[in-house]
Design an enzyme around this catalytic site. Structure first.
Site, PDB file in Angstrom:
ATOM      1  CB  ILE A   1      -0.936   0.038   1.234  1.00 10.89           C
ATOM      2  CG1 ILE A   1      -1.767  -1.250   1.336  1.00 10.89           C
ATOM      3  CG2 ILE A   1      -1.844   1.268   1.181  1.00 10.89           C
ATOM      4  CD1 ILE A   1      -2.638  -1.341   2.594  1.00 10.89           C
TER       5      ILE A   1
ATOM      6  CG  ASP B   1       8.550  11.609  -2.017  1.00 14.80           C
ATOM      7  OD1 ASP B   1       7.641  11.310  -2.828  1.00 14.80           O
ATOM      8  OD2 ASP B   1       8.880  12.781  -1.769  1.00 14.80           O
TER       9      ASP B   1
ATOM     10  CG  ASN C   1      -4.078   5.267  -0.656  1.00 13.45           C
ATOM     11  OD1 ASN C   1      -5.255   5.610  -0.765  1.00 13.45           O
ATOM     12  ND2 ASN C   1      -3.269   5.767   0.278  1.00 13.45           N
TER      13      ASN C   1
ATOM     14  CE1 TYR D   1      -6.839  14.539  -6.521  1.00  7.70           C
ATOM     15  CE2 TYR D   1      -9.161  15.046  -6.855  1.00  7.70           C
ATOM     16  CZ  TYR D   1      -8.173  14.237  -6.321  1.00  7.70           C
ATOM     17  OH  TYR D   1      -8.517  13.127  -5.601  1.00  7.70           O
TER      18      TYR D   1
ATOM     19  CE  LYS E   1      -6.823  11.107  -7.648  1.00  9.26           C
ATOM     20  NZ  LYS E   1      -6.156   9.905  -7.116  1.00  9.26           N
TER      21      LYS E   1
ATOM     22  CB  VAL F   1     -13.108  10.110   1.528  1.00 11.83           C
ATOM     23  CG1 VAL F   1     -12.714   9.183   2.671  1.00 11.83           C
ATOM     24  CG2 VAL F   1     -13.782   9.331   0.404  1.00 11.83           C
TER      25      VAL F   1
HETATM   26  C1  8X3 Z   1     -11.643  13.649  -3.953  1.00 10.26           C
HETATM   27  C2  8X3 Z   1     -13.046  13.999  -4.255  1.00 10.26           C
HETATM   28  O1  8X3 Z   1     -14.685  15.797  -4.905  1.00 10.26           O
HETATM   29  O2  8X3 Z   1     -12.740  16.515  -3.679  1.00 10.26           O
HETATM   30  O3  8X3 Z   1     -11.065  12.893  -4.942  1.00 10.26           O
HETATM   31  O4  8X3 Z   1     -12.534  15.856  -5.973  1.00 10.26           O
HETATM   32  S1  8X3 Z   1     -13.243  15.622  -4.720  1.00 10.26           S
END
Ligand code: 8X3
Length: 260
Positions: free
Chosen positions: A11, A68, A95, A161, A165, A194
């Site tokens: 992990i 790291d 993760n 971000y 993703k 989360v």
């Molecule tokens: C985290 C969820 O909605 O902050 O990946 O992008 S959000």
């Protein structure tokens, strides 16, 4: 749970949040009959986690190392030098990941751009590439990549971000298709809100701003995602839970339909 017996799980980002919760959930689900390799930058946190695990499950083998994941040149030596007991990885949990800042395009700092791409994209690719030869030799193994609802639903102030993703989603899909002739399972987990250190990191340490993200709603917690990861990786070998999009009950998309 029998299917997890004596498996070796690696992990990344295991010192907190979903990674830490996943380590604990594997122990609970296997009744301690599991081997865990846990890596993160914060060794102290890993030491604490190992103590907590071994207090409850003295038989559980836990290997911890400060690493790291963005230090690319260290990944293969790390895998080659794993203690014998931990070398034969069965499950890789990619993760480690983060969002940095909430700036609009035009104002995003180089550090934030690099930080996200290095961790969320490059490290995930590098770990996958480094572990894959072993999985191919064995013709089995599970790769779990942490995507996000941000990987299917891009939102303003999250361009980098969300881009990272989306990358995770595409990379994971390509990989699953490439591996169709093998028994290797490729699994993507796409969490919504989360509550972990995620928002503290995104807000560069501002705890008050981070709290606001989950204000008035009931978010998920690390253990809720861990529960899914353990479920997905303990299915019969003929089953791949290819993707799991997981929201708290009060969320229905990345940016809209929050019940507050
Ligand atoms: C985290 C969820 O909605 O902050 O990946 O992008 S959000």
């Amino acid at each position: 749970a029998q299917r997890l017996a004596n498996k070796t799980v690696l992990i990344t980002g295991a010192s907190s949040g979903i990674g830490r919760a996943t380590a604990l959930e594997y122990c609970a689900a296997s009744n301690g009959n599991i081997k865990l390799s846990l890596i993160a930058r914060r060794l102290e946190r890993l030491k604490e986690l190992k103590l907590i695990i071994n207090e409850k499950y003295p038989q559980t083998k836990v290997y911890i190392e400060k690493l790291d994941v963005t230090e690319t040149e260290k990944i293969r030596p790390f895998l080659e030098n794993l203690p014998e007991d931990f070398k034969d990885i069965d499950i890789l949990i990619n993760n480690a990941g983060k969002a940095l800042g909430s700036d609009k395009v035009g104002n995003i700092s180089q550090d934030d751009i690099q930080g996200m791409i290095q961790t969320d994209v490059i490290a995930l690719v590098n770990f996958t590439q480094a572990v894959l030869p072993l999985f191919k030799r064995k013709n089995k193994g599970d790769i779990v990549n942490l995507g996000s609802v941000a990987g299917i639903d891009a939102y303003p102030t999250g361009s980098i971000y969300c881009g990272c993703k989306h990358f995770v989603k595409a990379f994971t899909e390509s990989l699953r298709k490439e591996l169709i002739d093998t028994n290797i399972r490729v699994i993507e987990v796409l969490p919504g809100k989360v509550e972990t250190e995620f928002s503290v990191v995104r807000n560069h340490g501002d705890e008050l701003l981070a709290k606001k993200v989950y204000e008035g709603m009931e978010p998920l917690y690390g253990e809720d995602i861990a529960d899914f990861i353990v479920y997905a990786t303990s299915r019969k070998p003929n089953t791949v839970i290819a993707e799991g999009l997981i929201f708290p009950t009060s969320q229905a998309s990345a940016t809209h339909n929050f019940k507050r």
